[in-house]
Each structure stands twice: as structure tokens, then as C-alpha cells.
Design a protein around this motif. Sequence first.
Motif, short mmCIF file in Angstrom:
data_model
loop_
_atom_site.label_atom_id
_atom_site.label_comp_id
_atom_site.label_asym_id
_atom_site.label_seq_id
_atom_site.Cartn_x
_atom_site.Cartn_y
_atom_site.Cartn_z
N TYR A 122 -30.35 -10.28 120.36
CA TYR A 122 -29.55 -11.35 120.97
C TYR A 122 -28.91 -12.25 119.92
N TYR A 123 -29.65 -12.50 118.85
CA TYR A 123 -29.05 -13.37 117.83
C TYR A 123 -27.74 -12.79 117.34
N PRO A 130 -30.78 -13.37 126.38
CA PRO A 130 -31.57 -13.89 125.25
C PRO A 130 -32.87 -13.14 124.97
N TYR A 131 -33.34 -12.31 125.92
CA TYR A 131 -34.59 -11.62 125.66
C TYR A 131 -34.39 -10.29 124.94
N ASN A 132 -33.13 -9.92 124.73
CA ASN A 132 -32.88 -8.70 123.99
C ASN A 132 -33.17 -8.92 122.51
N ALA A 148 -35.96 -10.72 118.55
CA ALA A 148 -36.94 -11.06 119.57
C ALA A 148 -37.82 -9.86 119.87
#
Lengths: 468, 307
Positions: free
Chosen positions: A226-227, A221-223, A50
Motif C-alpha cells: 500500500y505504501y 491500506p491493508y495490502n 504491511a
Amino acid sequence: MFNEMSRDDGSIRAAYAQVAKWIEETGIERLKGRREEAETIFRTIGITFAVYGEGGDPERLIPFDLVPRVFDATEWTRLERGINQRARALNAFIHDIYHRGEIIRAGKVPGELVWRNSAFCPEMIGVDPPGRVYSHIVGIDIVRTGEGGFQVLEDNCRTPSGVSYMLENREIMMRMFPELFRGNRVAPVDDYPGLLRKTLEELAPPACNRDPVAVVLTPGPYNSAYYEHSFLADQMGLELVEPQDLLVEDGRCWMRTTRGLRHVDVIYRRIDDDFIDPLTFRADSMLGVPGLMSAYRSGGVTLCSAPGAGIADDKAIYVYVPEMIRFYLGENPILENVPTWQCAKADECKYVLENLADLVVKEVHGSGGYGMLIGPKATEKEREAYAERIKADPADFIAQPTLDLSACPTIAEDGVEPRHVDFRPFCLVGKQMRLVPGGLTRVALRRGSLVVNSSQGGGVKDTWVLTE
Amino acid sequence: MLSRTAENLFWLARYTERADSMARLIAMGSRMAMLPSAQPEDDWRSVALASGAQFEGEVPSDVAGIVDNLILSTENPSSIAYCLARARENGRAVRTALTMDLWEALNDGWRYLGGVPRARGVQELPAILDWVRRYTARVFGAIETTLLRGPGYHFLHVGARIERADMTLRLLDVKYYVLLPETEVVGGGHDHSQWISVLYATSARRAFHWSYSGDYSPWKIADFLILNRLFPRSVAYCYTEISEHLDELGRLYGQRHRCHSTASEMVAILEDMEMGEIFQDGLHTFIEDAIARTNRLSGQIQSAYHF
């Protein structure tokens, strides 16, 4: 330039025999088509990193090159020994400097480099983490400059990322090219998540008196990674928690669940030191779990990696790693460092300023390929500007020769061409050392480029270790 | 299960269901605007009001305004693009609680609406609404075919059914207070076609025929949408499902909460009730009460499971 696949006379190295044949038989047009197919798979699965706040697509793909990078069994045996050796020495160093500091007393490492380092964490002085392990996952960036010439470019002792690509690249290659694996004796890497879980669980804190519960802590999730956080949690069968899911009470750490509070014993945290605990570190941080550091210090919970572990992967400390290996282990380093000039030293700084055009200069605390100067590629003006920065704060910079990185065949517009690569294996340190045969190969996709960082136009490859 | 995971799943389902309902509602408007008796401005304005959406400035009264505000807008919380993005975001936050199939269903093509310009949205409205229904059907299909029947499965269902019950209730309410112009007589010609529209908006016209053999009295349509236990968008059906899934959660966790009694009370009320009673006391009063109850239930669920 060392070509991984072919020798100067055009003959193919044994480890690459099958890969070379496969490239030839498949042909460039079909390879390009299959590359698009692979990208579609990555996109569908959502293997992205991301990038928020830069405009454009917030979830980007890391370009994946289909041609694998191959190590033969002999090469790997040596790498493995060298990697394990280095990971042990780095952990011994961290323990030492937060205790008696023998290596400083012995005059091998200058004290001010440690104590005045922003990565040094005074809160860790005297703390004894389970197993004396500080850095549980050591990512060591290795480059190759010749037949036997492996050199360590950088150590990553905090939370090295990229291991999900090692696993997913292999999955996708196996899904797309099963014929390539048949008869090629490629060592599997898929037990990494199991080994990581084992590593985490065997370092449960003293307060834990039953089956330890480990979790993966993500900023959310914005890191950018994150995936990978969710992928690893999923593969290990552990909860993926965010800071607001955790709280500290009675010296223990708990997570909020639909049935009320549950114990947490080991936290594999993918969140920087600064944001672990607003009571200890940054009070302005909205992230973090108040009281976590005190629970950690009193043995109520284990943090992987330990706060302050980053002192060992600081670029100014890097120079001393060979010394650490001799000092703590009494061994000779199996993997060499890249020759490095420390601008903090007046004579070395002078040399650097005089030879800027031939050197790569890095900020001591920088990462991700940002803020560096590649002398030979820079303009006269850029070099002059950078020289001013060095003069203003010499201790903030180190310099290395422009390395002639090895190159691996890579799919390019006009055919399969050599592109520069580096390599990051992931060494697990628990009660024992564990290293899966493989790692992440990063590749500079632009012709002639030496920068492999994904933030700067780099891609990734599957990495093979052949068994005997 | 982490409370946050339960919360994300609950909202994942609610947003997906909301996008689906919105697509059906807009399809209804599109159909009404094609009727010979159509007054397109009124019809589209009705859709806008029935959506329950807030608008900046005037309530849209043409197809372009609807496409802009209720399909493509990334800011209006009622728009389909917004709902799908939120659904995926909730899913992304709990990827470890989703199966691969479910994640792929959420992730695959979620950018599609972002690439549709307004003009194409207007021109290809039916195709776009079909795409939305296919997308949401795939998400719910993946839940049914791949997900473990653990707490997560039940939180998803509770969320989806609460959203659907709420939508059906609001549609009925709007029928009475918005769709029907004041001069129009209840039971008149325009009234008749609007009741049928409500059936369209809930994709229930044929199902209604099967159950009530073609007699379009408001009474029967309301009966179908509120009390019929076989029709999957009726309030009674949704509540039965909510109650069943909450019971499952109660069994899994060995504990019942306020929300359990609220849901089962409502099921009992709907079971005993006759349409005559509802019309006697006023349909609007009944609906208002049911919407309030649904909101209360949603709040009780969130506090029971520490969202």
C-alpha cells in the motif's frame, strides 16, 4: 563468487573507488549509527510494508543497507539494451498468444503450456489494447555471476513492486550523504513517476476524447504494498482509488467524487486479475468493479497491466523467452536466461530428482521466495519430502543450478562484508520504451544466504548508474 | 476529490479532536479527585459517564479503570488509543491527500500508547495526557501550516468542529444530569466546584476569567460555553466555523445543499439567543435539541458529498 567491489587480488573496481574510500573514511561504527538514523527516517515517513495476520508488528521496515550498488556506464548500456529487448519480446508474445498464436503454430512454444496455464485469460482473446501493450511496467530480475555474466532469473509482467524503494532509497542517501554524490556522476532516477504518468496517459482508450484521466487502483491500506501505491499516486499527481470508488456505466469507467461522477480513462491497477471484476472473474470477490472488464474490452478504459499479462512471466514460459526474442524481433538475446530444467519433461525431471542436492527447485506459479527448495541448504529429509511433491505433479516445478550470485559490500555486525545481491530494473512500455538508469537492488542480509526476498530476511540498497 | 477521501479526512479530524477532548476530560477528573471535598469514586464515575463511552460491565469508578477503558483500550471507541489509531488509519487511507508534515504528525509515535502498561498509565497520567495534547496539537498544527486550502482542508475543519461542538454540549448536559448528585442543591458548594470543573474540562478557566472577571455563576459559565463567540470551544464558535467552511465548500463546488441551511440556521439561532431564554426553557431541552441538530447536520454533510 563475483565480488562487485573488489577483484580477487584485493584491488578496487573503478566504479566503486569512491564508495570504497567513503566506507574506509567513515568507519563501521559510524556507518552502523547512520543506519539507525536511516531507519528512523523510514519509520517516520511510513515507508513500510504491511504484514497482517502473521502476528507481531503489522507494519514492517525493509532493512536498508547504506552501501550502494554501482554499475558503470558500459555495464548499464548493455543491461539497458537487454532489458528493452526482453520487454518488447514479452509484449509481442502476449499479443500473439491472444491472437493468432504464431509462435505456437511455429512449434516454438508448446500450446498446452499456454492454453492450460492458469495465467492464461481466455477473456483476452482477440482484445486489442491501446498500443498493443499488455505489460506496461516490466520488472526483470537480473543476477550477476561474473564480470560480464548477467542472467535473467525471472520476469514480472503484472504489477512488479519495489520501485518506491528505488526512489526513496536514493532520496535518503542524498539527504544523508550529500558528499558521496558530489563528483560521483550518479544518474538521477527521480523522473520515473513523470515517465510512468506519461506512459499511462499515452495509452488512453479510443473512447477518450480529451485530456486522459489516469488513476492508481489499490486494494486498500491493508495490502502489503500500500505504501508504494500511495507513494506513486502522490508522485504522479493522480488519484489513488479503491475498487469501491469506481463504477462502470455506459461502457465507461467513473469515480465517485465530492462533485458527483468523474471519468476515468486509464487505470494503473495494483490489484490481481482475479479481483478486477466480479462479473468476469471471481464472483465471490468483494473487491473489484462490476463491468470493468466489459468496458475494457470495448475500449472504454485502459487497464495497466492488461488482464492475462501474467502468462508471460509464468516460470514455465520463462524458458522460452530467448526463443521469443529470436522469433518476434529476429535478434539474439542480449541477456541470457539461467539454465532451467522443466520437470514437465521426463528426462529433465529425472535429472532434477537425481541432482536435488545441487539445484534450486521452484513452483511454477510460486512467487516471493515461498515454496522453493534450495538443494544445498536443505536437509536430506526436506529433499526427500520435496522429491515426493515433484513426483506427484512434475509440471508444477522447474529447477535451476544454485547460482553463485555476485556479492556487494554490506554493513554487517562485525564490519563491512560481502552479501549476495540481485537487481530489478523497471522498464516502462508505452508508445515508446522508457527505462530510468537504476532499479531495486535486493540483498540477502544473512551471511551466505542467497534469498533476497523481503519476506525472507532480505534488504534493499540504493543502486547507482554512473554516467560517462 | 474522491468522496471516500472527503470521508476519511472528515473522520481523521473527528477522531483526533475526540482524543484531545477525552484527554481534557480525564485531566478534569484527575483534578477533581485531588480536591479536599473529593469523593474519588463519584468523580471518576462522572468522567466515565461524561465521556459518553459504553462500558462492558460496571462503569469504572477509579483511576485504573479510566486509564484502562478511556486511554489504553484498543476496543472501546471512546478511548484515546482507539481514536488515535482510527485517525491514523483514516489518514493512511488517503495519504495522497495529506502533506508530508501532516502524515508525519499522524505517524510519528502513534504506537506510543500501545507500549504503556496500565500501572505506568496510572502513575504518569498527567505526562500521558500532555503527550496526547501535544500529539493532537501537532496534527492540527500541520493542517494549518501546510495544507492547501482546498476541499480537503474544509472537510477536516468541519469534522473537527462538529466533534468539538458535540463534546461541549455533552459535557454541559452531563453537568446537569450526572455530575450533580440528586440531593445536592443547585448553586450549593459542591455544585459550584463542579461548574468550575466543566471549565477545566474545556481548558477554559483562565479564558473565562478574562471574559467574565471571576464570577462563577452557572449562568455565566453556560453562556461562555454556548454563546460566547470568542471562546474556541463554545458551541456558537464551532457552529460559526462549521458554517464558514461549508460556505467555502459551497463556493468551491458552486453548489449548496441542505447542510448549508442547517448550519446557518443554527448560527442565526445562537446569535439571537440570550442565556436567559435558554435557562427559562430549560438548559437540558436546549442541549438535547442542539445535539440532535448536530447529528442531523453530520448526516446531511455526508449525503451532500456522497460519503
